[in-house]
Design an enzyme around this catalytic site. Structure first.
Site, short mmCIF file in Angstrom:
data_model
loop_
_atom_site.label_atom_id
_atom_site.label_comp_id
_atom_site.label_asym_id
_atom_site.label_seq_id
_atom_site.Cartn_x
_atom_site.Cartn_y
_atom_site.Cartn_z
N CYS A 191 32.33 23.95 46.63
CA CYS A 191 32.97 22.88 47.39
C CYS A 191 32.70 23.18 48.85
CB CYS A 191 34.47 22.82 47.12
SG CYS A 191 35.36 21.64 48.17
N THR A 192 32.28 22.19 49.59
CA THR A 192 31.85 22.45 50.97
C THR A 192 33.03 22.74 51.90
OG1 THR A 192 31.78 20.04 51.37
CG2 THR A 192 29.71 21.14 50.75
N HIS A 193 34.26 22.55 51.43
CA HIS A 193 35.43 22.96 52.21
C HIS A 193 35.63 24.47 52.17
CE1 HIS A 193 36.50 18.72 51.89
NE2 HIS A 193 37.54 18.90 52.68
N GLU A 213 42.50 20.98 54.48
CA GLU A 213 42.55 19.74 55.26
C GLU A 213 43.85 19.61 56.05
OE1 GLU A 213 40.93 16.18 53.93
OE2 GLU A 213 39.00 17.22 53.76
N CYS A 266 28.79 16.83 49.39
CA CYS A 266 30.06 16.84 48.68
C CYS A 266 29.74 17.15 47.22
CB CYS A 266 30.74 15.48 48.81
SG CYS A 266 32.23 15.27 47.79
N ASN A 267 30.31 18.22 46.69
CA ASN A 267 30.01 18.59 45.31
C ASN A 267 30.56 17.59 44.31
OD1 ASN A 267 28.76 21.53 44.93
ND2 ASN A 267 30.02 21.54 46.78
N THR A 268 31.75 17.05 44.58
CA THR A 268 32.34 16.09 43.65
C THR A 268 31.49 14.83 43.58
OG1 THR A 268 34.55 16.94 44.14
CG2 THR A 268 34.41 14.80 43.06
N GLY A 294 38.39 14.96 44.61
CA GLY A 294 38.33 15.92 43.50
C GLY A 294 39.08 15.54 42.25
N ASP A 310 30.39 13.00 53.24
CA ASP A 310 31.37 13.78 52.48
C ASP A 310 32.65 12.97 52.38
OD1 ASP A 310 32.47 16.00 51.11
OD2 ASP A 310 33.43 16.70 52.94
N SER A 311 33.46 13.32 51.40
CA SER A 311 34.74 12.65 51.25
C SER A 311 35.71 13.02 52.37
CB SER A 311 35.37 13.01 49.90
OG SER A 311 35.54 14.42 49.79
#
Length: 275
Positions: free
Chosen positions: A192-194, A158, A73-75, A43, A10-11
């Protein structure tokens, strides 16, 4: 035996919510989590930049022995996965596999709606790619999909502000915008995984009975099915229950603190330079 773990990329931190679900569903395998925190968030970056960063991180995971990498990560899934699968793998790992989070989600999201109208909440990059519009239409052509970019949610999360009172304004702002697109939306996808860390606040600002769908369990079940259908990959994976965490930020203590919140247990990481 050399370790051949499942790589999860993931980013930043969000992929740890997916990793948690994968680990709960598929315990016993070896895993490496790699967060590109030094270059996050992805993103708002260009297609070319996201592809380059994602490819570099996939190559790094391949060098650690991973036969299979999940872009949690969706992006990255929206803007890099297809190019990596169709072009880059021939060069960097023809015997390896890279999977994303968009397709498995699109395969089942239509089962959650009764009205046939779904809202997708994601980063600017995910929304602009229209990946969810295309994938959901493929599996559920009769379902209407609306999208809303939520560019301030990842920075809030974040920076540890996701559970503070100040986050409510920005949560409500984007929810109002997506719901204004149609009064018939009955299902919201957290693309979004966040975003699962905002799930309680999101639900608090929604009409009662609205479905809020996170991706972790969906991706985990899809991966279990993939491994069942691809024994040639599954048989290569090492199974000693080893978990390793790496990050591109040199402040590993800060990463470990935040990562533990996402993962649900203590995390101890190592620094990797991508320069």
């Amino acid at each position: 035996m050399n370790k051949q773990p499942i790589g999860i990329f993931d980013s930043g931190y969000g992929g740890l919510t997916v990793f948690r679900s994968i680990l709960d569903t598929l315990p016993g395998y070896d895993y490496i989590y790699f967060g590109d925190n030094a270059r996050a968030p992805y993103g708002n970056r260009s297609f070319q930049t996201i592809h380059q960063y994602t490819k570099e991180c996939v190559e790094w995971l391949f060098k650690q022995g991973c036969p299979l990498v999940i872009l949690a990560c969706n992006t990255a899934s929206a803007k890099a996965l297809r190019t990596i699968q169709q072009r880059d793998l021939q060069e960097i790992g023809p015997d390896r596999r890279v999977l994303g989070v968009i397709r498995p989600t699109a395969e089942v999201i239509g089962n959650y709606t009764k009205s046939g109208q779904i809202g997708v909440l994601g980063t600017k990059g995910t929304v602009q790619s229209e990946s969810y519009l295309k994938e959901i239409e493929h599996f559920f052509p009769d379902i209407q999909v609306y999208q809303q970019a939520c560019p301030l949610w990842v920075p809030l999360i974040e920076n540890g502000e996701y559970d503070k009172p100040g986050a409510d304004y920005f949560v409500k702002q984007y929810l109002d915008q997506i719901l204004a697109q149609s009064a018939e939306i009955d299902t919201l996808l957290l693309a979004c995984t966040h975003y699962p860390l905002l799930q309680e606040k999101i639900k608090a600002h929604l009409p009662q009975g609205m479905n809020v769908v996170a991706q972790g369990d969906i991706v985990a079940k899809s991966l279990a099915d993939y491994l069942h259908r691809h024994p040639e990959i599954e048989s290569r994976l090492s199974k000693s229950g080893d978990l390793s965490f790496y990050t591109t930020t040199d402040d590993t203590a800060d990463f470990d603190h935040h990562a533990s919140l996402f993962f649900g247990e203590a995390v101890r990481s190592e620094y990797v330079s991508m320069k």
